[in-house]
Scaffold this motif. Structure first.
Motif, PDB file in Angstrom:
ATOM      1  N   THR A 209       0.836  -1.197   0.000  1.00  0.00           N
ATOM      2  CA  THR A 209       0.000   0.000   0.000  1.00  0.00           C
ATOM      3  C   THR A 209       0.873   1.250   0.000  1.00  0.00           C
ATOM      4  O   THR A 209       1.317   1.710   1.054  1.00  0.00           O
ATOM      5  N   PRO A 210       1.167   1.800  -1.172  1.00  0.00           N
ATOM      6  CA  PRO A 210       1.840   3.101  -1.221  1.00  0.00           C
ATOM      7  C   PRO A 210       0.814   4.224  -1.060  1.00  0.00           C
ATOM      8  O   PRO A 210      -0.340   4.101  -1.480  1.00  0.00           O
ATOM      9  N   GLY A 211       1.251   5.327  -0.451  1.00  0.00           N
ATOM     10  CA  GLY A 211       0.354   6.455  -0.254  1.00  0.00           C
ATOM     11  C   GLY A 211       1.116   7.768  -0.204  1.00  0.00           C
ATOM     12  O   GLY A 211       2.292   7.807   0.193  1.00  0.00           O
ATOM     13  N   VAL A 212       0.441   8.854  -0.606  1.00  0.00           N
ATOM     14  CA  VAL A 212       1.035  10.191  -0.576  1.00  0.00           C
ATOM     15  C   VAL A 212       0.048  11.150   0.090  1.00  0.00           C
ATOM     16  O   VAL A 212      -1.151  11.125  -0.224  1.00  0.00           O
ATOM     17  N   HIS A 230      -3.088   3.408  -2.793  1.00  0.00           N
ATOM     18  CA  HIS A 230      -3.446   2.252  -3.608  1.00  0.00           C
ATOM     19  C   HIS A 230      -3.001   0.992  -2.879  1.00  0.00           C
ATOM     20  O   HIS A 230      -1.885   0.945  -2.344  1.00  0.00           O
ATOM     21  N   THR A 231      -3.871  -0.012  -2.832  1.00  0.00           N
ATOM     22  CA  THR A 231      -3.555  -1.278  -2.182  1.00  0.00           C
ATOM     23  C   THR A 231      -3.597  -2.409  -3.198  1.00  0.00           C
ATOM     24  O   THR A 231      -4.546  -2.520  -3.979  1.00  0.00           O
ATOM     25  N   GLU A 232      -2.559  -3.237  -3.170  1.00  0.00           N
ATOM     26  CA  GLU A 232      -2.461  -4.385  -4.064  1.00  0.00           C
ATOM     27  C   GLU A 232      -2.188  -5.631  -3.226  1.00  0.00           C
ATOM     28  O   GLU A 232      -1.174  -5.712  -2.526  1.00  0.00           O
ATOM     29  N   PHE A 244      -7.405  -1.974  -4.830  1.00  0.00           N
ATOM     30  CA  PHE A 244      -8.334  -0.851  -4.774  1.00  0.00           C
ATOM     31  C   PHE A 244      -7.555   0.442  -4.570  1.00  0.00           C
ATOM     32  O   PHE A 244      -6.414   0.438  -4.098  1.00  0.00           O
ATOM     33  N   THR A 245      -8.201   1.535  -4.953  1.00  0.00           N
ATOM     34  CA  THR A 245      -7.586   2.859  -4.881  1.00  0.00           C
ATOM     35  C   THR A 245      -8.496   3.786  -4.096  1.00  0.00           C
ATOM     36  O   THR A 245      -9.717   3.778  -4.298  1.00  0.00           O
ATOM     37  N   THR A 246      -7.916   4.576  -3.184  1.00  0.00           N
ATOM     38  CA  THR A 246      -8.692   5.500  -2.367  1.00  0.00           C
ATOM     39  C   THR A 246      -8.142   6.911  -2.497  1.00  0.00           C
ATOM     40  O   THR A 246      -6.941   7.124  -2.625  1.00  0.00           O
TER      41      THR A 246
END
Length: 288
Positions: A209-212, A230-232, A244-246
């Motif tokens: 899960t990368p996030g900014v 985004h979670t993979e 999924f993408t948030t």
């Protein structure tokens, strides 16, 4: 919803108590929300306590059998860390999770019935460290999550939590732009799930899960932010994967020198083999 209201009340009582015991002044050098981001570690002898409540609700799903069914997932996470090194390079602590979930079931006569389940679901000893001495704004949190449940679903068929061990590693980095009005924070969360395949849908998989997060500070006590994650979930032998993408936003406010509060909203804008909904979050953090 009664469970959710009780937890909101508990959070309010905790907020009131901590506010009474904390000091009201914040020095001109900034505040905790500005200076002590998740990338930064606390000093030796300090304590960092965070209660984060997440309420996710959905009635849309990419699974045809679940589409149109209302499902609610409430997670309360308590993180407690203390500094053990004089140079702010090592913190140790623990993470505990409590969940209260519910969903509607369609009965034979076409009516719906709401069923719920609750429980303390996991405990994780954790360590947080700065791997490079000269890069204090880059850190790693490593935790090993131990399940406290024996089954993912209760007797009524309501999902509680994944039943498996998880080795979590979160990589944090932040950068504050000149003038201290803008700040960017990035995170990559990796979770290696393992255990018997029949015990959990997520066992023998890797979740990335990368996030900014981009924050703007009208003052040192207050910030507004936008975020994207985004979670993979990668199949490592269990024959299941998803993503999924948030997108979302929120705000943080420094109530006292030690205590701050944050509010976040996220929307699941797309996904594969997952539910699509929105989450409402409130967190309290005390550093002393």
């Amino acid at each position: 919803m009664k469970i959710l209201k009780n937890h909101v009340l508990m959070a309010g009582l905790l907020l009131s108590t901590l506010t009474l015991i904390a000091q009201d002044d914040i020095d001109d050098g900034g505040s905790v929300i500005q200076n002590l981001t998740p990338s930064k570690l606390i000093a030796q002898g300090q304590w960092d306590i965070k209660l984060f409540n997440n309420f996710f609700t959905q009635n849309e799903s990419t699974f045809p059998s679940e589409d149109g069914i209302r499902q609610n997932f409430f997670t309360s996470t308590l993180e407690v860390f203390t500094g053990i090194s004089p140079n702010r390079r090592v913190n140790i602590g623990a993470i505990v999770e409590y969940r209260a979930n519910g969903r509607d079931f369609v009965l034979i006569d076409g009516s719906t019935e709401r069923r719920t389940t609750t429980g303390l679901t996991s405990f994780a000893p954790a360590i947080k460290f700065v791997p490079f001495k000269n890069v204090g704004n880059f850190s790693v949190l490593s935790a090993f999550s131990i399940p406290l449940i024996s089954d993912e679903f209760d007797d009524n068929g309501v999902f509680l939590d994944q039943n498996g061990f998880t080795w979590q590693n979160r990589f944090f980095y932040d950068y504050t732009f000149p003038g201290k009005k803008w700040q960017i924070f990035s995170e990559v969360n990796s979770e290696l799930n393992f255990g018997d395949e029949e015990d959990s849908f997520a066992n023998n998989s890797l979740r990335l899960t990368p996030g900014v997060f981009l924050s703007y500070f009208p003052s040192s006590k207050f910030t507004v932010l936008v975020l994207g994650q985004h979670t993979e979930l990668i199949d490592l032998g269990n024959d299941f994967s998803q993503n999924f993408t948030t997108l979302g936003g929120g705000a943080k406010y420094q109530l006292t020198k030690e205590l701050n509060v944050e509010f976040l909203y996220t929307n699941f804008v797309r996904g594969r083999d997952t539910g699509l909904g929105e989450s409402f979050n409130i967190g309290l953090r005390a550093v002393f």
